[in-house]
Design an enzyme around this catalytic site. Structure first.
Site, PDB file in Angstrom:
ATOM      1  N   GLN A  88       0.850  -1.303   0.196  1.00  0.00           N
ATOM      2  CA  GLN A  88      -0.112  -0.114   0.045  1.00  0.00           C
ATOM      3  C   GLN A  88       0.801   1.291   0.084  1.00  0.00           C
ATOM      4  O   GLN A  88       1.014   1.741   1.016  1.00  0.00           O
ATOM      5  CB  GLN A  88      -0.840   0.040   1.360  1.00  0.00           C
ATOM      6  N   PHE A  89       1.317   1.555  -1.045  1.00  0.00           N
ATOM      7  CA  PHE A  89       2.159   2.722  -1.161  1.00  0.00           C
ATOM      8  C   PHE A  89       1.499   4.073  -0.981  1.00  0.00           C
ATOM      9  O   PHE A  89       2.220   4.866  -0.346  1.00  0.00           O
ATOM     10  CB  PHE A  89       2.781   3.145  -2.617  1.00  0.00           C
ATOM     11  N   THR A  90       0.152   4.164  -0.912  1.00  0.00           N
ATOM     12  CA  THR A  90      -0.486   5.203  -0.523  1.00  0.00           C
ATOM     13  C   THR A  90      -0.322   5.663   0.857  1.00  0.00           C
ATOM     14  O   THR A  90      -0.844   6.712   1.150  1.00  0.00           O
ATOM     15  CB  THR A  90      -1.916   5.295  -1.024  1.00  0.00           C
TER      16      THR A  90
END
Length: 140
Positions: free
Chosen positions: A73-75
């Site tokens: 989950q890069f966000t």
């Protein structure tokens, strides 16, 4: 490295209509990687997730054998301090992040955890049914 850890009665990841990872009665881990993270950071995160006393009766996945679903989950490294459009500059690029997400998964498995995963760089549909709800942010 950051992780949002949630207790779930069930969680799954679907890619192109195919369920690629699913668990019941365990932990959903949304995992973000930043530039300075290392294999050592990954091992520490795996230990923290596995030993986190967030399940019923303040028990951990290490104690109960609860499965863990890890989803990249890069966000989690989105920055909105300068407006409404997030900046992703704090998120590690895929070439750095993917091996470190894999390192967390491998470290969890080496500790005896049952681990399912999403698919890196895929458009994932993540479904979960939270229990509690109990959600913790881990940050290293």
């Amino acid at each position: 490295m950051r992780a949002v850890v949630q207790t779930v009665s069930r969680a799954s990841v679907t890619v192109d209509g195919e369920v690629v990872g699913a668990i019941s009665d365990g932990l959903l881990v949304l995992l973000g990687v930043t530039h300075g993270d290392t294999v050592a950071t990954a091992a520490t995160m795996a230990r923290k997730v596995h030993e986190l006393r967030i399940l019923d009766d303040e028990r951990s996945a290490a104690e109960t054998g609860a499965p863990i679903l890890v989803v990249s989950q890069f966000t989690l490294y989105g920055d909105t301090r300068k407006g409404r459009r997030p900046s992703w500059t704090a998120a590690a690029p895929a070439e750095i992040a993917e091996p470190l997400v894999t390192a967390v998964v491998e470290a969890l498995r080496s500790r005896g955890a049952t681990v399912a995963t999403g698919r890196f760089r895929a458009h994932m549909l993540v479904e979960s049914v939270n229990v509690g709800p109990r959600t913790v942010l881990l940050e290293l």
